[in-house]
Write a protein that holds these residues in place. Sequence first.
Motif, PDB file in Angstrom:
ATOM      1  N   ALA A 106      -5.812   5.317   9.303  1.00  0.00           N
ATOM      2  CA  ALA A 106      -6.535   5.855  10.459  1.00  0.00           C
ATOM      3  C   ALA A 106      -5.603   6.057  11.650  1.00  0.00           C
ATOM      4  O   ALA A 106      -5.626   7.112  12.307  1.00  0.00           O
ATOM      5  N   ASP A 107      -4.765   5.058  11.920  1.00  0.00           N
ATOM      6  CA  ASP A 107      -3.842   5.168  13.051  1.00  0.00           C
ATOM      7  C   ASP A 107      -2.851   6.310  12.852  1.00  0.00           C
ATOM      8  O   ASP A 107      -2.590   7.105  13.773  1.00  0.00           O
ATOM      9  N   GLU A 108      -2.280   6.377  11.639  1.00  0.00           N
ATOM     10  CA  GLU A 108      -1.279   7.406  11.381  1.00  0.00           C
ATOM     11  C   GLU A 108      -1.907   8.790  11.319  1.00  0.00           C
ATOM     12  O   GLU A 108      -1.308   9.780  11.752  1.00  0.00           O
ATOM     13  N   TYR A 109      -3.126   8.885  10.791  1.00  0.00           N
ATOM     14  CA  TYR A 109      -3.828  10.169  10.714  1.00  0.00           C
ATOM     15  C   TYR A 109      -4.036  10.753  12.109  1.00  0.00           C
ATOM     16  O   TYR A 109      -3.793  11.935  12.352  1.00  0.00           O
ATOM     17  N   LEU A 110      -4.480   9.905  13.044  1.00  0.00           N
ATOM     18  CA  LEU A 110      -4.683  10.374  14.415  1.00  0.00           C
ATOM     19  C   LEU A 110      -3.360  10.781  15.054  1.00  0.00           C
ATOM     20  O   LEU A 110      -3.286  11.787  15.778  1.00  0.00           O
ATOM     21  N   ARG A 111      -2.296  10.019  14.781  1.00  0.00           N
ATOM     22  CA  ARG A 111      -0.991  10.352  15.367  1.00  0.00           C
ATOM     23  C   ARG A 111      -0.442  11.649  14.817  1.00  0.00           C
ATOM     24  O   ARG A 111       0.098  12.484  15.549  1.00  0.00           O
TER      25      ARG A 111
ATOM     26  N   CYS B   5       0.834  -1.203   0.000  1.00  0.00           N
ATOM     27  CA  CYS B   5       0.000   0.000   0.000  1.00  0.00           C
ATOM     28  C   CYS B   5       0.865   1.249   0.000  1.00  0.00           C
ATOM     29  O   CYS B   5       2.030   1.229   0.415  1.00  0.00           O
ATOM     30  N   LEU B   6       0.286   2.335  -0.487  1.00  0.00           N
ATOM     31  CA  LEU B   6       0.899   3.658  -0.500  1.00  0.00           C
ATOM     32  C   LEU B   6      -0.162   4.642  -0.039  1.00  0.00           C
ATOM     33  O   LEU B   6      -1.244   4.719  -0.624  1.00  0.00           O
ATOM     34  N   ILE B   7       0.142   5.388   1.021  1.00  0.00           N
ATOM     35  CA  ILE B   7      -0.831   6.284   1.644  1.00  0.00           C
ATOM     36  C   ILE B   7      -0.274   7.703   1.623  1.00  0.00           C
ATOM     37  O   ILE B   7       0.873   7.927   1.995  1.00  0.00           O
ATOM     38  N   ARG B   8      -1.094   8.638   1.184  1.00  0.00           N
ATOM     39  CA  ARG B   8      -0.705  10.050   1.191  1.00  0.00           C
ATOM     40  C   ARG B   8      -1.803  10.870   1.850  1.00  0.00           C
ATOM     41  O   ARG B   8      -2.987  10.666   1.595  1.00  0.00           O
TER      42      ARG B   8
ATOM     43  N   MET C 178       3.195   7.508   3.753  1.00  0.00           N
ATOM     44  CA  MET C 178       3.746   6.260   4.279  1.00  0.00           C
ATOM     45  C   MET C 178       3.485   5.141   3.284  1.00  0.00           C
ATOM     46  O   MET C 178       2.554   5.222   2.471  1.00  0.00           O
ATOM     47  N   GLN C 179       4.314   4.123   3.340  1.00  0.00           N
ATOM     48  CA  GLN C 179       4.148   2.993   2.431  1.00  0.00           C
ATOM     49  C   GLN C 179       4.584   1.711   3.133  1.00  0.00           C
ATOM     50  O   GLN C 179       5.359   1.740   4.087  1.00  0.00           O
ATOM     51  N   ARG C 180       4.021   0.588   2.668  1.00  0.00           N
ATOM     52  CA  ARG C 180       4.430  -0.705   3.204  1.00  0.00           C
ATOM     53  C   ARG C 180       4.927  -1.563   2.055  1.00  0.00           C
ATOM     54  O   ARG C 180       4.195  -1.834   1.100  1.00  0.00           O
ATOM     55  N   VAL C 181       6.188  -1.958   2.149  1.00  0.00           N
ATOM     56  CA  VAL C 181       6.799  -2.792   1.115  1.00  0.00           C
ATOM     57  C   VAL C 181       6.316  -4.229   1.287  1.00  0.00           C
ATOM     58  O   VAL C 181       6.221  -4.743   2.403  1.00  0.00           O
ATOM     59  N   HIS C 182       5.991  -4.869   0.179  1.00  0.00           N
ATOM     60  CA  HIS C 182       5.480  -6.240   0.231  1.00  0.00           C
ATOM     61  C   HIS C 182       6.595  -7.216   0.606  1.00  0.00           C
ATOM     62  O   HIS C 182       7.724  -7.118   0.116  1.00  0.00           O
ATOM     63  N   GLU C 183       6.280  -8.140   1.494  1.00  0.00           N
ATOM     64  CA  GLU C 183       7.201  -9.215   1.844  1.00  0.00           C
ATOM     65  C   GLU C 183       6.771 -10.492   1.129  1.00  0.00           C
ATOM     66  O   GLU C 183       5.588 -10.825   1.100  1.00  0.00           O
ATOM     67  N   PHE C 184       7.746 -11.182   0.545  1.00  0.00           N
ATOM     68  CA  PHE C 184       7.460 -12.419  -0.188  1.00  0.00           C
ATOM     69  C   PHE C 184       7.799 -13.618   0.691  1.00  0.00           C
ATOM     70  O   PHE C 184       8.969 -13.971   0.840  1.00  0.00           O
TER      71      PHE C 184
ATOM     72  N   GLU D  75      -5.694  -7.542  -1.391  1.00  0.00           N
ATOM     73  CA  GLU D  75      -5.488  -8.254  -0.139  1.00  0.00           C
ATOM     74  C   GLU D  75      -5.116  -7.318   1.003  1.00  0.00           C
ATOM     75  O   GLU D  75      -5.278  -7.660   2.179  1.00  0.00           O
ATOM     76  N   SER D  76      -4.613  -6.133   0.687  1.00  0.00           N
ATOM     77  CA  SER D  76      -4.079  -5.239   1.722  1.00  0.00           C
ATOM     78  C   SER D  76      -4.951  -4.022   1.993  1.00  0.00           C
ATOM     79  O   SER D  76      -4.606  -3.204   2.845  1.00  0.00           O
ATOM     80  N   ILE D  77      -6.069  -3.885   1.303  1.00  0.00           N
ATOM     81  CA  ILE D  77      -6.826  -2.642   1.395  1.00  0.00           C
ATOM     82  C   ILE D  77      -7.337  -2.371   2.810  1.00  0.00           C
ATOM     83  O   ILE D  77      -7.298  -1.231   3.294  1.00  0.00           O
ATOM     84  N   MET D  78      -7.805  -3.403   3.526  1.00  0.00           N
ATOM     85  CA  MET D  78      -8.302  -3.176   4.880  1.00  0.00           C
ATOM     86  C   MET D  78      -7.166  -2.805   5.824  1.00  0.00           C
ATOM     87  O   MET D  78      -7.322  -1.936   6.684  1.00  0.00           O
ATOM     88  N   ASP D  79      -6.011  -3.462   5.669  1.00  0.00           N
ATOM     89  CA  ASP D  79      -4.841  -3.086   6.463  1.00  0.00           C
ATOM     90  C   ASP D  79      -4.448  -1.640   6.187  1.00  0.00           C
ATOM     91  O   ASP D  79      -4.084  -0.891   7.102  1.00  0.00           O
ATOM     92  N   ALA D  80      -4.517  -1.247   4.899  1.00  0.00           N
ATOM     93  CA  ALA D  80      -4.131   0.116   4.528  1.00  0.00           C
ATOM     94  C   ALA D  80      -5.052   1.150   5.166  1.00  0.00           C
ATOM     95  O   ALA D  80      -4.604   2.200   5.634  1.00  0.00           O
ATOM     96  N   VAL D  81      -6.342   0.859   5.192  1.00  0.00           N
ATOM     97  CA  VAL D  81      -7.296   1.777   5.823  1.00  0.00           C
ATOM     98  C   VAL D  81      -6.990   1.911   7.311  1.00  0.00           C
ATOM     99  O   VAL D  81      -6.999   3.022   7.868  1.00  0.00           O
TER     100      VAL D  81
END
Length: 209
Positions: free
Chosen positions: A34-39, A9-12, A50-56, A24-30
Motif C-alpha cells: 500500500a505504501d509503495e503503491y501510493l508512492r 515477501c515478494l511484491i509485484r 520489491m522484496q524483503r529478505v528474511h533476517e535470521f 508471519e509477514s503477510i500483514m507487513d507485506a500488505v
Amino acid sequence: AEAADPLDCLIRAGEVNSIAATDESIMDAVSLFADEYLRQRTTGREDWEMQRVHEFPRKLLIGSTAYTTAQITAGSSEPEKYAASELRKYLSQVGIWEGDGAAFDLSIDRAVGTDGYVITPGEDGTVTICGGNGRGVIYGVYAFFEQYAGVRYFMPGLETLGEGDIVVDREYALTPIFEMRQSDWQCGNGDVDWCVRNGINQRDIPRKQ
C-alpha cells in the motif's frame, strides 16, 4: 523462489498486482504494498517490484558451523511422524526455516530404554534424536528445545521460546526412572499436549503421542 536469500515477501505491481509472503509477514507485506503503491503513483510508474529478505535473529550452531535452515527425516510410525511435525513447528517458531542446512534424524532404538531418548550432535551439521520407543522420540524433540534453545512449556497456553543462538554442543540423554509419571495440577492435566511436553503419562494419550 527467485532470490538467492529467503524472502519474507515478494511484491509485484503491474497489469496484475501480486503479493507472496510467509504467514508471519503477510500483514507487513500488505502494508508495504500500500505504501509503495501510493508512492509509485506519484511517479507515474505502473510496473515495479520489491522484496524483503528474511533476517535470521537466531542461528543453529552445530560443531563449528552456523545454520539458518534444517531438514528433517524420521521413521514411518505415528509417533515418529508426530515428533517430526513438532520439531518442524518449534524450529519455525525459534526462527529456523525448513530447507537444506542442518539435518535432523529421528529414530527408535529399543536399547535406549522405555520413554528414554539420546540427543547427539555431529560435526557435519547432523543432530540425531533417538528414542527408546515412539514416545521417547517425542520427548527427545521437546528436550532438544529445552536444553539448547531455552524453550519452556510452563502451562497450557504459556510457553517461552528463549533467546540467542541455539548452540548444540553436547550430547544429552535421559531415561525416566518411573514408568508412570503424574501430576495433581488440574490446570495442566486437562491438556494432553502439555502433559506430553512435560513427560506426564498418567492419563489417556492418543496413539500418535
